[in-house]
Scaffold this active site. Structure first.
Site, PDB file in Angstrom:
ATOM      1  N   CYS A  31      11.169   3.121  -7.426  1.00  0.00           N
ATOM      2  CA  CYS A  31      11.221   4.570  -7.215  1.00  0.00           C
ATOM      3  C   CYS A  31      11.834   4.899  -5.857  1.00  0.00           C
ATOM      4  CB  CYS A  31       9.806   5.142  -7.321  1.00  0.00           C
ATOM      5  SG  CYS A  31       9.775   6.928  -7.102  1.00  0.00           S
TER       6      CYS A  31
ATOM      7  N   CYS B 271       6.231   7.687  -1.083  1.00  0.00           N
ATOM      8  CA  CYS B 271       4.783   7.940  -1.046  1.00  0.00           C
ATOM      9  C   CYS B 271       4.080   6.714  -0.432  1.00  0.00           C
ATOM     10  CB  CYS B 271       4.251   8.194  -2.454  1.00  0.00           C
ATOM     11  SG  CYS B 271       5.240   9.424  -3.338  1.00  0.00           S
TER      12      CYS B 271
ATOM     13  N   CYS C  27       2.009   4.130  -2.447  1.00  0.00           N
ATOM     14  CA  CYS C  27       2.465   3.688  -3.765  1.00  0.00           C
ATOM     15  C   CYS C  27       3.253   2.372  -3.763  1.00  0.00           C
ATOM     16  CB  CYS C  27       3.320   4.785  -4.396  1.00  0.00           C
ATOM     17  SG  CYS C  27       3.874   4.310  -6.044  1.00  0.00           S
TER      18      CYS C  27
ATOM     19  N   CYS D 225      -1.867   8.892 -21.275  1.00  0.00           N
ATOM     20  CA  CYS D 225      -0.964   9.402 -20.247  1.00  0.00           C
ATOM     21  C   CYS D 225       0.122   8.369 -19.957  1.00  0.00           C
ATOM     22  CB  CYS D 225      -1.766   9.703 -18.989  1.00  0.00           C
ATOM     23  SG  CYS D 225      -0.749  10.452 -17.712  1.00  0.00           S
TER      24      CYS D 225
ATOM     25  N   CYS E 287      -0.246  13.105 -22.383  1.00  0.00           N
ATOM     26  CA  CYS E 287       0.029  13.572 -21.026  1.00  0.00           C
ATOM     27  C   CYS E 287       1.172  12.731 -20.469  1.00  0.00           C
ATOM     28  CB  CYS E 287      -1.236  13.384 -20.188  1.00  0.00           C
ATOM     29  SG  CYS E 287      -1.040  13.827 -18.459  1.00  0.00           S
TER      30      CYS E 287
ATOM     31  N   CYS F  63      -2.530  19.091 -15.073  1.00  0.00           N
ATOM     32  CA  CYS F  63      -3.403  18.068 -14.493  1.00  0.00           C
ATOM     33  C   CYS F  63      -2.938  17.851 -13.060  1.00  0.00           C
ATOM     34  CB  CYS F  63      -3.287  16.770 -15.304  1.00  0.00           C
ATOM     35  SG  CYS F  63      -4.187  15.393 -14.583  1.00  0.00           S
TER      36      CYS F  63
ATOM     37  N   ARG G  15     -11.707  14.301 -13.177  1.00  0.00           N
ATOM     38  CA  ARG G  15     -11.537  12.894 -13.584  1.00  0.00           C
ATOM     39  C   ARG G  15     -11.814  11.931 -12.429  1.00  0.00           C
ATOM     40  NH1 ARG G  15      -9.342  13.619 -18.692  1.00  0.00           N
ATOM     41  NH2 ARG G  15      -8.178  15.563 -18.833  1.00  0.00           N
TER      42      ARG G  15
HETATM   43  S1  SF4 Z   1       3.834   7.954  -6.407  1.00  0.00           S
HETATM   44 FE1  SF4 Z   1       5.162   6.134  -6.490  1.00  0.00          FE
HETATM   45  S2  SF4 Z   1       6.228   6.327  -8.441  1.00  0.00           S
HETATM   46 FE2  SF4 Z   1       5.399   8.351  -7.963  1.00  0.00          FE
HETATM   47  S3  SF4 Z   1       7.002   9.436  -6.848  1.00  0.00           S
HETATM   48 FE3  SF4 Z   1       5.728   8.435  -5.279  1.00  0.00          FE
HETATM   49  S4  SF4 Z   1       6.733   6.444  -4.923  1.00  0.00           S
HETATM   50 FE4  SF4 Z   1       7.544   7.254  -6.853  1.00  0.00          FE
END
Ligand code: SF4
Length: 328
Positions: free
Chosen positions: A54, A58, A61, A98, A130, A190, A262
């Protein structure tokens, strides 16, 4: 039943959030009993249909391409494989399925067409479908709705003030815009967040305040505790105590009484007794299966045992749904 309010002030929410823990749990449990069948807990399954690589940053993540983690990257799974996973999830008691893709945003391409097929297929099983696919436009939201999508997940993650410490590749407004597209397409919303990322109590209150003052509350509010993953910037964050989770859950239950709250990531590090307190405080859903996208989750057999010991009942799909998508 008390009126559902969207005009909470931050001070009011802070007063609830900071009340003595047993008073808070008692109040939340009382609200919970007015709006929900207290023994009912919805079981959901979350599947990563496209993992890793990705472009976003984040900090929590392991799927962000820029961090060196052990996540095994895979492109979009074949439609039949996903539908088969949903069928198995249904067989083992899940009523909501989901599908998560590690995308910054939805693009109008073949992959999106495949996701629409997945949505149709899962919907035809009679499950709440979802998706969590990143940002989307109103047109894309409408296409998902037409395919039978029941809910869309898009977490606020944290407060607006703290957001820039966690993500720099998009902003809070982007988040809110996607939520509004989802709402306008008449898809169930959600949205929740994660605690334990280094935020302070005001950030937690701020996030709850944003959710509870949206024009309509999200129908579903996931409360996650960070599961630190090696290789991510938050790998060394300390575990949040169960009392912090309970405070979040109870406050969410009191200010958004109709929502499904949740108990999401972080459950793997909780005992059954701790989870029982979360249910008492108003949580009424868990995710089943040994993985939550890419992080660990309790074993299915442990959850079955917990349901038995705590006399919990699985919540049926589409309960109280204003509109049930037609089966394809
Ligand atoms: S949480 Fe992870 S998968 Fe989702 S947008 Fe952020 S970096 Fe990308």
């Amino acid at each position: 039943m008390a009126k559902i309010r969207n005009d909470w002030s931050r001070d009011e929410i802070s007063g609830i959030f900071n009340s003595p823990i047993l008073d808070l749990v008692y109040r939340a449990a009382s609200v919970h009993r007015k709006y929900h069948e207290p023994r009912e807990v919805q079981v959901c399954t979350l599947l990563s249909v496209k993992t890793g690589g990705c472009p976003e940053d984040c900090a929590y993540c392991p799927q962000a391409a820029r961090y060196h983690t052990e996540v095994k990257i895979h492109k979009l799974l074949p439609v039949v494989e996903v539908i088969e996973s949903a069928r198995k999830a249904k067989e083992s008691g899940s009523t909501r399925f989901c599908m998560g893709a590690a995308w910054r945003e939805v693009r109008d391409n073949k992959d999106f067409d495949s996701v629409l097929e997945m949505v149709k297929g899962v919907n035809s099983l009679g499950m709440e479908v979802c998706c969590t696919l990143g940002m989307l436009t109103i047109e894309q939201a409408r296409k998902l709705k037409e395919a039978g999508l029941y809910a869309y997940n898009h977490n606020l993650d944290t407060s607006e003030e703290f957001y820039g410490e966690i993500i720099t590749t998009r902003n809070y407004e982007d988040r809110l815009n996607t939520l509004s597209h989802v709402r306008n397409a008449k898809i169930s919303v959600c949205s929740g967040g994660i605690i334990g990322m280094g935020e302070n109590m005001n950030d937690r209150i701020g996030m709850l305040h944003t959710l509870a003052t949206l024009p309509k509350h999200p129908e579903s509010v996931p409360v996650n505790a960070l599961v630190p993953v090696e290789g991510t910037p938050l790998e060394d964050q300390e575990k949040v105590s169960v009392w912090e989770m309970i405070r979040m859950i109870a406050t969410a239950r009191i200010i958004m009484p109709g929502a499904i709250v949740r108990l999401s990531a972080g459950r793997v590090r909780m005992t059954m007794e701790e989870q029982a307190l979360c249910f008492l405080a108003g949580a009424n859903s868990i995710f089943s299966g040994d993985k939550l996208l890419t992080t660990p989750n309790p074993e299915e057999s442990a959850d079955k045992e917990m349901f038995q010991i705590l006399n919990l009942k699985p919540r049926k799909a589409f309960k109280n749904a204003p509109e049930i998508p037609s089966l394809m």
